[in-house]
Design an enzyme around this catalytic site. Structure first.
Site, mmCIF file in Angstrom:
data_model
loop_
_atom_site.group_PDB
_atom_site.id
_atom_site.type_symbol
_atom_site.label_atom_id
_atom_site.label_comp_id
_atom_site.label_asym_id
_atom_site.label_seq_id
_atom_site.Cartn_x
_atom_site.Cartn_y
_atom_site.Cartn_z
ATOM 1 N N SER A 170 0.818 -1.214 0.000
ATOM 2 C CA SER A 170 0.000 0.000 0.000
ATOM 3 C C SER A 170 0.850 1.261 0.000
ATOM 4 O O SER A 170 0.442 2.298 -0.529
ATOM 5 C CB SER A 170 -0.932 0.020 1.218
ATOM 6 N N TYR A 225 6.804 -11.510 5.535
ATOM 7 C CA TYR A 225 5.662 -11.026 4.748
ATOM 8 C C TYR A 225 5.427 -12.030 3.623
ATOM 9 O O TYR A 225 6.207 -12.109 2.676
ATOM 10 C CB TYR A 225 5.970 -9.633 4.194
ATOM 11 N N LYS A 267 3.137 -11.909 8.372
ATOM 12 C CA LYS A 267 1.996 -11.234 7.740
ATOM 13 C C LYS A 267 1.521 -12.170 6.645
ATOM 14 O O LYS A 267 2.177 -12.334 5.615
ATOM 15 C CB LYS A 267 2.407 -9.882 7.168
ATOM 16 N N GLY A 310 -4.474 -2.710 3.651
ATOM 17 C CA GLY A 310 -4.486 -1.465 2.906
ATOM 18 C C GLY A 310 -5.801 -0.721 2.958
ATOM 19 O O GLY A 310 -5.819 0.500 3.109
#
Length: 305
Positions: free
Chosen positions: A52, A140, A168, A212
């Site tokens: 994002s 991530y 994540k 986001g």
């Protein structure tokens, strides 16, 4: 047993948007204004420089500039996770070292993109960042954009390290999310990635979420998290359905980030257009977005009671 306070990482984290001036350059003032916008929204913190935030589309100097502005403005009020992943491991290490100097709470990284990398390559890429600082590290995992499928064996090797405190999980399977949690243990943090399944992720073991679309409706996600924690599942399901109707409409525009940034502009929070190749919003879409923004704001008012 981890030596870090994991409570500061549990909850709702906004994946911070980019903030450019009219020329498309990083605007420190706009970065700070946007960061401040989230301080009183109820979120636990910010995830900086990820998808994002368009970190992959920015130079190292730009990414450093953004992080420095955020830490100066809200670093003492919110938990800050810095995404330090870049295409080269050298650049990623440099960003990780800089993030530690800035005083962030943790660093995080995707695998390097473009090249189809082996597990050994990705493991080495992450390890170089982990070893470069004393900070905790959050994997991530977003296979739909990186092209890399994180296997459970590699995940277990990474999660066995004290510095690796979480993941994540932006893959689309809540089963896989649950397996990451099961294979790493209760203390290991799992962040739900797909915004449209926040509730599903929480039910299956996620400790919070990073997203986001949170950026245009953080209050709705905070309320959704509150409903879950209180065991108010019917209310949570209804709110997730409302959020998903908003997300579906956001996804109907030329770019999700363009739509989200346009909504912030309608509210007086200017962040500029997304950086190409991410598309800006067309003039013909502004009236529709004003209607959508009004609907979001009415939903926020409703949940606030």
């Amino acid at each position: 047993m981890t030596s870090w306070d994991l409570q500061k990482f549990k909850g709702v984290f906004v994946a911070m948007y980019s903030a450019y001036d009219v020329s498309g350059e990083i605007s420190v003032n706009r970065v700070k204004k946007l960061a401040n916008y989230y301080v009183d929204s109820g979120v636990k913190g910010l995830y900086v420089g990820g998808s994002s935030g368009e970190g992959i589309l920015q130079s190292s100097d730009e990414r450093k500039k953004v992080l420095e502005a955020i830490m100066e403005e809200v670093g003492s009020q919110l938990t800050i996770i810095a995404h330090t992943g870049a295409n080269s491991t050298r650049e990623s290490k440099e960003l990780a070292i800089h993030a530690e100097k800035c005083g962030v709470d943790a660093i995080s990284s995707v695998p390097a993109i473009y090249y189809r990398l082996s597990e050994q390559s990705v493991e080495r890429h992450w390890q170089e960042m982990i070893d470069a600082t004393s900070l905790p590290f959050i994997i991530y995992n977003i296979p739909q954009t990186t092209g890399f499928q994180l296997t459970q064996p590699l995940f277990k090797r990474m999660a066995a390290q004290e510095k690796v405190i979480g993941i994540k999980m932006s893959g689309e399977s809540v089963y896989e999310l649950q397996q990451f949690k099961a294979n790493a243990g209760k203390e290991f943090l799992v962040f739900n990635g797909p915004d449209e399944q926040f509730l599903g992720g929480r039910i299956m073991g996620a400790d919070g979420g990073i997203g986001g679309t949170y950026g245009v409706m953080p209050e709705l996600f905070c309320q959704l998290d509150s409903y879950f924690q209180k065991g108010m599942i019917k209310e949570a399901q209804a709110l997730q359905e409302k959020i998903n109707s908003i997300i579906t409409r956001l996804l109907s525009y030329p770019s999700l980030y363009g739509a989200c940034k346009a909504i912030l502009s309608i509210r007086g929070i200017e962040t500029g257009e997304p950086r190409l190749p991410l598309l800006p919003i067309e003039e013909s879409h502004w009236d529709d977005l004003k209607v959508l923004n009004k609907e979001i704001e009415e939903s926020i008012t409703l949940v606030k009671g």
